[in-house]
Design a protein around this motif. Structure first.
Motif, PDB file in Angstrom:
ATOM      1  N   LEU A  64      -5.004   0.695 -11.762  1.00  0.00           N
ATOM      2  CA  LEU A  64      -4.622   1.243 -10.785  1.00  0.00           C
ATOM      3  C   LEU A  64      -5.111   2.052 -10.121  1.00  0.00           C
ATOM      4  N   GLY A  65      -6.228   2.577 -10.722  1.00  0.00           N
ATOM      5  CA  GLY A  65      -7.052   4.232  -9.680  1.00  0.00           C
ATOM      6  C   GLY A  65      -7.364   3.635  -8.589  1.00  0.00           C
ATOM      7  N   SER A  66      -8.322   4.238  -7.509  1.00  0.00           N
ATOM      8  CA  SER A  66      -8.860   3.900  -6.708  1.00  0.00           C
ATOM      9  C   SER A  66      -9.838   4.178  -6.155  1.00  0.00           C
ATOM     10  N   GLY A  67     -11.036   5.802  -7.527  1.00  0.00           N
ATOM     11  CA  GLY A  67     -11.975   5.707  -7.290  1.00  0.00           C
ATOM     12  C   GLY A  67     -13.559   5.212  -7.522  1.00  0.00           C
ATOM     13  N   HIS A  68     -13.591   3.778  -7.852  1.00  0.00           N
ATOM     14  CA  HIS A  68     -14.867   3.277  -8.229  1.00  0.00           C
ATOM     15  C   HIS A  68     -14.764   2.445  -6.931  1.00  0.00           C
ATOM     16  N   GLY A  69     -13.788   1.976  -6.368  1.00  0.00           N
ATOM     17  CA  GLY A  69     -14.578   1.304  -4.828  1.00  0.00           C
ATOM     18  C   GLY A  69     -13.857   2.138  -3.312  1.00  0.00           C
ATOM     19  N   GLU A  70     -15.262   1.534  -2.685  1.00  0.00           N
ATOM     20  CA  GLU A  70     -14.398   1.667  -1.425  1.00  0.00           C
ATOM     21  C   GLU A  70     -13.984   0.826  -0.481  1.00  0.00           C
ATOM     22  N   GLU A  71     -14.058  -0.016  -1.142  1.00  0.00           N
ATOM     23  CA  GLU A  71     -13.104  -1.404   0.119  1.00  0.00           C
ATOM     24  C   GLU A  71     -11.612  -1.790  -0.683  1.00  0.00           C
ATOM     25  N   SER A  72     -10.505  -2.245   0.725  1.00  0.00           N
ATOM     26  CA  SER A  72      -9.642  -1.656   0.900  1.00  0.00           C
ATOM     27  C   SER A  72      -9.280  -2.807  -0.709  1.00  0.00           C
ATOM     28  N   ASN A  73      -9.811  -4.432  -0.133  1.00  0.00           N
ATOM     29  CA  ASN A  73      -9.315  -5.441  -1.372  1.00  0.00           C
ATOM     30  C   ASN A  73     -10.813  -5.764  -2.664  1.00  0.00           C
ATOM     31  N   ALA A  74     -10.459  -5.548  -3.737  1.00  0.00           N
ATOM     32  CA  ALA A  74     -10.898  -5.474  -4.663  1.00  0.00           C
ATOM     33  C   ALA A  74     -11.711  -7.196  -4.261  1.00  0.00           C
ATOM     34  N   TRP A  75     -11.030  -7.956  -4.378  1.00  0.00           N
ATOM     35  CA  TRP A  75     -11.061  -8.925  -4.208  1.00  0.00           C
ATOM     36  C   TRP A  75     -12.732  -9.765  -3.416  1.00  0.00           C
ATOM     37  N   TRP A  76     -12.674  -8.959  -1.842  1.00  0.00           N
ATOM     38  CA  TRP A  76     -13.491  -9.165  -1.092  1.00  0.00           C
ATOM     39  C   TRP A  76     -14.767  -8.026  -1.000  1.00  0.00           C
ATOM     40  N   HIS A  77     -15.108  -7.411  -2.133  1.00  0.00           N
ATOM     41  CA  HIS A  77     -15.719  -6.646  -2.459  1.00  0.00           C
ATOM     42  C   HIS A  77     -16.680  -7.434  -3.342  1.00  0.00           C
ATOM     43  N   HIS A  78     -16.008  -8.073  -4.378  1.00  0.00           N
ATOM     44  CA  HIS A  78     -16.697  -8.784  -5.451  1.00  0.00           C
ATOM     45  C   HIS A  78     -17.178 -10.379  -4.960  1.00  0.00           C
ATOM     46  N   VAL A  79     -16.086 -10.488  -3.406  1.00  0.00           N
ATOM     47  CA  VAL A  79     -17.139 -12.135  -3.595  1.00  0.00           C
ATOM     48  C   VAL A  79     -18.135 -11.695  -2.159  1.00  0.00           C
ATOM     49  N   ARG A  80     -17.788 -10.678  -1.224  1.00  0.00           N
ATOM     50  CA  ARG A  80     -19.123 -10.245  -0.509  1.00  0.00           C
ATOM     51  C   ARG A  80     -20.260  -9.398  -1.201  1.00  0.00           C
ATOM     52  N   TYR A  81     -20.071  -8.546  -2.153  1.00  0.00           N
ATOM     53  CA  TYR A  81     -21.320  -8.129  -2.651  1.00  0.00           C
ATOM     54  C   TYR A  81     -21.745  -8.683  -4.063  1.00  0.00           C
ATOM     55  N   ASN A  82     -20.613  -8.391  -5.305  1.00  0.00           N
ATOM     56  CA  ASN A  82     -21.330  -8.761  -6.485  1.00  0.00           C
ATOM     57  C   ASN A  82     -21.193 -10.494  -6.439  1.00  0.00           C
ATOM     58  N   LEU A  83     -20.257 -11.569  -6.272  1.00  0.00           N
ATOM     59  CA  LEU A  83     -20.794 -12.258  -6.386  1.00  0.00           C
ATOM     60  C   LEU A  83     -21.874 -12.995  -5.085  1.00  0.00           C
ATOM     61  N   ARG A  84     -21.908 -12.360  -4.185  1.00  0.00           N
ATOM     62  CA  ARG A  84     -23.074 -13.125  -2.941  1.00  0.00           C
ATOM     63  C   ARG A  84     -24.431 -12.714  -3.159  1.00  0.00           C
ATOM     64  N   SER A 121     -11.747  -0.875 -10.365  1.00  0.00           N
ATOM     65  CA  SER A 121     -13.565  -1.041  -9.811  1.00  0.00           C
ATOM     66  C   SER A 121     -13.661  -2.454  -9.501  1.00  0.00           C
ATOM     67  N   VAL A 122     -14.749  -2.066  -9.564  1.00  0.00           N
ATOM     68  CA  VAL A 122     -15.193  -3.305  -8.559  1.00  0.00           C
ATOM     69  C   VAL A 122     -16.816  -3.265  -8.939  1.00  0.00           C
ATOM     70  N   PHE A 123     -16.649  -2.968  -9.958  1.00  0.00           N
ATOM     71  CA  PHE A 123     -18.480  -2.868 -10.840  1.00  0.00           C
ATOM     72  C   PHE A 123     -18.848  -4.234 -10.831  1.00  0.00           C
ATOM     73  N   MET A 124     -20.571  -4.348 -10.926  1.00  0.00           N
ATOM     74  CA  MET A 124     -20.955  -5.950 -11.240  1.00  0.00           C
ATOM     75  C   MET A 124     -20.785  -6.483 -11.703  1.00  0.00           C
ATOM     76  N   ARG A 125     -21.431  -5.668 -13.017  1.00  0.00           N
ATOM     77  CA  ARG A 125     -21.152  -5.800 -13.901  1.00  0.00           C
ATOM     78  C   ARG A 125     -19.717  -6.575 -15.065  1.00  0.00           C
ATOM     79  N   TYR A 126     -18.834  -6.310 -13.783  1.00  0.00           N
ATOM     80  CA  TYR A 126     -17.513  -6.625 -14.829  1.00  0.00           C
ATOM     81  C   TYR A 126     -17.408  -7.806 -14.673  1.00  0.00           C
ATOM     82  N   ALA A 127     -18.449  -8.468 -13.566  1.00  0.00           N
ATOM     83  CA  ALA A 127     -17.980  -9.890 -13.045  1.00  0.00           C
ATOM     84  C   ALA A 127     -18.844 -10.785 -13.946  1.00  0.00           C
ATOM     85  N   LEU A 128     -19.343 -10.379 -14.875  1.00  0.00           N
ATOM     86  CA  LEU A 128     -20.312 -10.725 -16.261  1.00  0.00           C
ATOM     87  C   LEU A 128     -19.938 -12.361 -16.946  1.00  0.00           C
TER      88      LEU A 128
END
Length: 386
Positions: free
Chosen positions: A260-280, A325-332
């Motif tokens: 529910l928080g917003s302190g772990h990511g700068e992107e407004s959309n978590a899914w876009w951050h995962h696609v653009r950075y973590n999965l890319r 949260s959009v930490f990369m390891r969460y996509a493991l």
């Protein structure tokens, strides 16, 4: 007799291939010399496992369940038996001065567990797409930069992914064969994953779907496997119930911070951050295309076991999308599903195209390059102090 010798020969080849996959995966995940820096979450693997040696098995820390802390504590005790130090000296030095050797033990354990996850991916791929499909799945997983990046760290995400992959394996077996023992074993591994990290409960989604398809939605294997997973969780992390007030306070705080928080990511959309950075960067640009292609190609011919994969994929995508949260390891947890869908796409094309052997290396090239570069950086000196 000839058929028996042929079957034994194939089994020997399969085991030899799995051993090579494990060795290759471990080589990529175990950088030497060990990195000189520590991840902030690794501190918990010094304080809490040593705390159990006082006789109090309540971790008084419920950000994660306690299974991997108990395993780490047992590993430390085995290490202590071979160290020429007194009990008090051993504990005091690592607790107050430097616990780097203990962190190194858990890092080594996690590297092994991550390499074993690639073997489980190969077993699932072999079950669904034959021997070559299984080998491709194992090779793909061994080369994933996202997995290699976090495999050696003393964190709970790595064992969480292994237990979940095993739960997925038995879910596939349930969908394919409909055997009760597979449903129960799946429940055991869901429980182990849940006892390692709370989102492990999502691994019941593919298992529940497989049980529902095979035994019916009111069949007792569905509910029995769910109850068994809770029993295993309770045995491996009992103080979540025994110290419920403290556990619930920590779980609620983690949920408010990471969901529910917003302190772990700068992107407004978590899914876009995962696609653009973590999965890319975690699976590669071609990997994203391969994931989409493997999911949609010949989708009308999906088997029950493949719907199990899709259900698991969608459940994790939903969690990552709604979380802050959009930490990369969460996509493991996505990584076994990614490589299996890659193999599905290759397997589907192989039935009507000669591109099968060309597309595999194309998918492998970018992740393997990224992994080799990642490993070289991890095995080098810590440039942050320069």
């Amino acid at each position: 007799m000839k058929a028996l010798h042929t079957a034994l020969g194939r089994r020997s080849v399969c085991w030899a291939a799995l051993a090579v996959l494990f060795a290759a995966g471990l080589y990529l995940r175990f950088p030497w010399p060990t990195p000189a820096w520590f991840h902030v979450d690794e501190r918990a693997f010094v304080l809490h496992p040593l705390g159990f040696w006082s006789g109090d098995f309540n971790p008084h820390f419920f950000n994660y369940p306690t299974l991997h802390f108990y395993l780490a504590s047992a590993l430390y005790y085995l290490y202590y038996l071979f160290v020429d130090e007194s009990f008090s000296s051993f504990v005091a030095y690592r607790y107050f001065v430097d616990g780097g050797d203990l962190i190194g033990l858990v890092r080594g354990l996690n590297s092994i567990l991550s390499a074993l996850t690639g073997v489980v991916c190969a077993l699932i791929g072999r079950r669904l797409y034959g021997l070559w499909g299984g080998l491709w799945a194992g090779v793909f997983f061994a080369a994933l930069p996202l997995s290699v990046r976090f495999a050696h760290l003393a964190i709970v995400d790595v064992p969480h992914a292994l237990w979940g992959a095993l739960a997925l394996y038995f879910s596939v077996l349930v969908a394919e064969e409909g055997r009760l023992q597979h449903a129960l074993l799946g429940g055991v591994f869901v429980g182990l994953s849940l006892a390692t990290k709370y989102p492990g409960a999502l691994y019941f989604v593919p298992l529940g779907l497989a049980c529902g398809l095979r035994f019916g939605w009111l069949g007792w294997p569905l509910w029995g496997s769910g109850v068994l997973s809770l029993v295993v969780f309770s045995l491996c992390s009992p103080y979540v119930w025994l110290d419920w007030s403290a556990a619930w306070a920590a779980i609620a705080l983690m949920g408010s911070e990471h969901v529910l928080g917003s302190g772990h990511g700068e992107e407004s959309n978590a899914w876009w951050h995962h696609v653009r950075y973590n999965l890319r960067y975690g699976i590669g640009l071609f990997g994203l295309v391969g994931l989409l292609g493997g999911a949609v190609v010949r989708w009308r011919s999906y088997r029950w076991a493949e719907w199990v994969l899709v259900a698991s994929l969608l459940s994790w995508i939903l969690l990552l999308t709604v979380s802050s949260s959009v930490f990369m390891r969460y996509a493991l947890p996505l990584m076994p599903l990614v490589v299996l869908l890659w193999v599905r796409g290759l397997w589907s094309l192989a039935q009507r195209s000669s591109w099968f052997w060309a597309l595999g290396p194309i998918l492998l090239a970018e992740p393997l390059y990224g992994t080799l570069q990642t490993r070289a950086l991890l095995a080098g000196s810590d440039t942050r102090v320069m």
